[in-house]
Design a protein around this motif. Structure first.
Motif, PDB file in Angstrom:
ATOM      1  N   ILE A   1      -4.879   2.073  11.098  1.00 22.27           N
ATOM      2  CA  ILE A   1      -4.389   0.745  11.500  1.00 22.27           C
ATOM      3  C   ILE A   1      -4.219  -0.154  10.274  1.00 22.27           C
ATOM      4  CG2 ILE A   1      -4.974  -1.342  12.802  1.00 22.27           C
ATOM      5  CD1 ILE A   1      -6.422   0.440  14.810  1.00 22.27           C
ATOM      6  N   TYR A   2      -5.185  -0.103   9.359  1.00 19.69           N
ATOM      7  CA  TYR A   2      -5.124  -0.912   8.137  1.00 19.69           C
ATOM      8  C   TYR A   2      -3.888  -0.572   7.311  1.00 19.69           C
ATOM      9  CZ  TYR A   2      -6.099  -1.859   3.204  1.00 19.69           C
ATOM     10  OH  TYR A   2      -5.994  -2.227   1.887  1.00 19.69           O
ATOM     11  N   HIS A   3      -3.631   0.721   7.119  1.00 21.99           N
ATOM     12  CA  HIS A   3      -2.493   1.131   6.303  1.00 21.99           C
ATOM     13  C   HIS A   3      -1.165   0.783   6.976  1.00 21.99           C
ATOM     14  CE1 HIS A   3      -5.093   4.014   3.818  1.00 21.99           C
ATOM     15  NE2 HIS A   3      -4.549   3.146   2.976  1.00 21.99           N
ATOM     16  N   ILE A   4      -1.113   0.872   8.286  1.00 20.31           N
ATOM     17  CA  ILE A   4       0.119   0.504   8.996  1.00 20.31           C
ATOM     18  C   ILE A   4       0.401  -0.988   8.821  1.00 20.31           C
ATOM     19  CG2 ILE A   4       1.174   0.250  11.280  1.00 20.31           C
ATOM     20  CD1 ILE A   4      -0.195   2.835  12.092  1.00 20.31           C
ATOM     21  N   ILE A   5      -0.631  -1.818   8.968  1.00 22.03           N
ATOM     22  CA  ILE A   5      -0.465  -3.265   8.812  1.00 22.03           C
ATOM     23  C   ILE A   5      -0.025  -3.599   7.386  1.00 22.03           C
ATOM     24  CG2 ILE A   5      -1.677  -5.484   8.798  1.00 22.03           C
ATOM     25  CD1 ILE A   5      -3.409  -4.424  11.070  1.00 22.03           C
ATOM     26  N   VAL A   6      -0.679  -2.968   6.397  1.00 20.46           N
ATOM     27  CA  VAL A   6      -0.336  -3.227   4.998  1.00 20.46           C
ATOM     28  C   VAL A   6       1.099  -2.783   4.709  1.00 20.46           C
ATOM     29  CG1 VAL A   6      -0.839  -2.554   2.621  1.00 20.46           C
ATOM     30  CG2 VAL A   6      -2.704  -3.147   4.156  1.00 20.46           C
ATOM     31  N   ALA A   7       1.510  -1.660   5.271  1.00 23.90           N
ATOM     32  CA  ALA A   7       2.871  -1.175   5.063  1.00 23.90           C
ATOM     33  C   ALA A   7       3.895  -2.162   5.630  1.00 23.90           C
ATOM     34  CB  ALA A   7       3.045   0.199   5.703  1.00 23.90           C
TER      35      ALA A   7
ATOM     36  N   ARG B   1       0.466   9.554   1.297  1.00 23.10           N
ATOM     37  CA  ARG B   1      -0.410  10.488   0.584  1.00 23.10           C
ATOM     38  C   ARG B   1      -1.785  10.580   1.228  1.00 23.10           C
ATOM     39  NH1 ARG B   1      -3.963   9.471  -3.524  1.00 23.10           N
ATOM     40  NH2 ARG B   1      -3.116   7.365  -3.738  1.00 23.10           N
ATOM     41  N   VAL B   2      -2.369   9.457   1.608  1.00 23.05           N
ATOM     42  CA  VAL B   2      -3.727   9.454   2.161  1.00 23.05           C
ATOM     43  C   VAL B   2      -3.788  10.160   3.511  1.00 23.05           C
ATOM     44  CG1 VAL B   2      -5.557   7.970   3.068  1.00 23.05           C
ATOM     45  CG2 VAL B   2      -4.447   7.403   0.906  1.00 23.05           C
ATOM     46  N   HIS B   3      -2.794   9.940   4.350  1.00 20.71           N
ATOM     47  CA  HIS B   3      -2.820  10.485   5.710  1.00 20.71           C
ATOM     48  C   HIS B   3      -2.018  11.781   5.848  1.00 20.71           C
ATOM     49  CE1 HIS B   3      -4.849   6.912   7.222  1.00 20.71           C
ATOM     50  NE2 HIS B   3      -3.986   6.176   6.555  1.00 20.71           N
ATOM     51  N   HIS B   4      -1.543  12.325   4.714  1.00 18.34           N
ATOM     52  CA  HIS B   4      -0.838  13.617   4.725  1.00 18.34           C
ATOM     53  C   HIS B   4       0.264  13.619   5.790  1.00 18.34           C
ATOM     54  CE1 HIS B   4      -4.152  14.985   2.209  1.00 18.34           C
ATOM     55  NE2 HIS B   4      -4.995  14.577   3.133  1.00 18.34           N
ATOM     56  N   ILE B   5       1.093  12.602   5.764  1.00 16.90           N
ATOM     57  CA  ILE B   5       2.107  12.434   6.811  1.00 16.90           C
ATOM     58  C   ILE B   5       3.124  13.567   6.791  1.00 16.90           C
ATOM     59  CG2 ILE B   5       4.007  10.952   7.585  1.00 16.90           C
ATOM     60  CD1 ILE B   5       2.335   8.558   6.834  1.00 16.90           C
TER      61      ILE B   5
END
Length: 247
Positions: A12-18, A100-104
């Protein structure tokens, strides 16, 4: 908090930051194009700068290895420089971090040889670190040069790039003592790192070409062995057939 909950909040944090990074970059582009975004747009742009500034400071304070944090998040540091909207474009690097962090790519099933080659090129060769250091040196040199030489940041950035790449068109040069000091640092540091960067790219593709050539030779040798083995098996089969007929 369990690991599952931590992973959920991290997503959730990474989605908001993106989303905030894309919004910030969009506003920055509009400002650079001299589009009137109004007082509300300027307020949002400044609020986003404060958010990214606090985010960087919190992550830096809680980082286990602050030296590596500064290297791996150099683009984030550039993205919070308040001198020019162009720096906000570096906040888009947070999208790369999320991938990179979530290996999308792996989760989407599109991870393969090209992603492994990309990871080997960017991290195993040290390219990302040399590139980051080079960009940081150029950006900060341009920033300080614009201050001491009283020039616009765009002109100073152009001067820094042409100086660091040893092109040197000569259309701009330092006139103050501090400007000459900055130019000296840029020529000694920036040129050196850009030289290493170019060498790293050349070595990577040279090694890759050599590996592909070696692999091709090995495949050719294996093909010959298989053909030879097939001929031997064929001869052996004929001998067995003859023996059966004589019986």
């Amino acid at each position: 908090m369990t690991k599952t909950q931590q992973a959920k909040w991290l997503v959730i944090y990474h989605i908001i930051v993106a989303i905030l990074a894309v919004a910030s970059a969009t506003l920055a582009i509009l400002l650079m194009l001299n589009v009137n975004i109004g007082s509300v747009g300027n307020f949002i742009f400044q609020a986003l700068w404060i958010i990214f500034l606090l985010d960087y400071l919190v992550r830096f304070a809680t980082a286990k290895n602050r030296k590596w944090f500064l290297i791996e998040n150099a683009f984030d540091l550039i993205g919070i420089l308040p001198m020019h909207p162009a720096f906000s474009l570096f906040r888009l690097s947070r999208l790369v971090t999320m991938v990179r962090v979530h290996h999308i790519f792996w989760r989407l099933g599109i991870s393969g040889k090209w992603t492994r080659d990309f990871h080997r090129f960017t991290y195993d060769t040290g390219f990302i670190y040399l590139f980051t250091i080079s960009v940081v040196i150029i950006c900060f040199s341009a920033l300080f040069f614009s201050i001491v030489e009283h020039q616009s940041l765009s002109e100073s950035m152009w001067w820094a790039i042409t100086t660091a790449t040893t092109v040197g068109y000569g259309d701009d040069s330092p006139h103050t003592a501090w400007g000459k000091v900055i130019a000296t640092v840029l020529m000694l540091g920036g040129v050196g790192f850009i030289g290493l960067l170019t060498s790293t790219i050349t070595d990577f593709f040279t090694d890759r070409t050599g590996q592909e050539s070696l692999q091709a030779q090995q495949n050719e040798a294996l093909t010959k062995q298989i053909k030879q083995l097939s001929r031997e098996v064929s001869k052996l089969s004929k001998k067995v057939d003859k023996l059966n007929k004589t019986k």
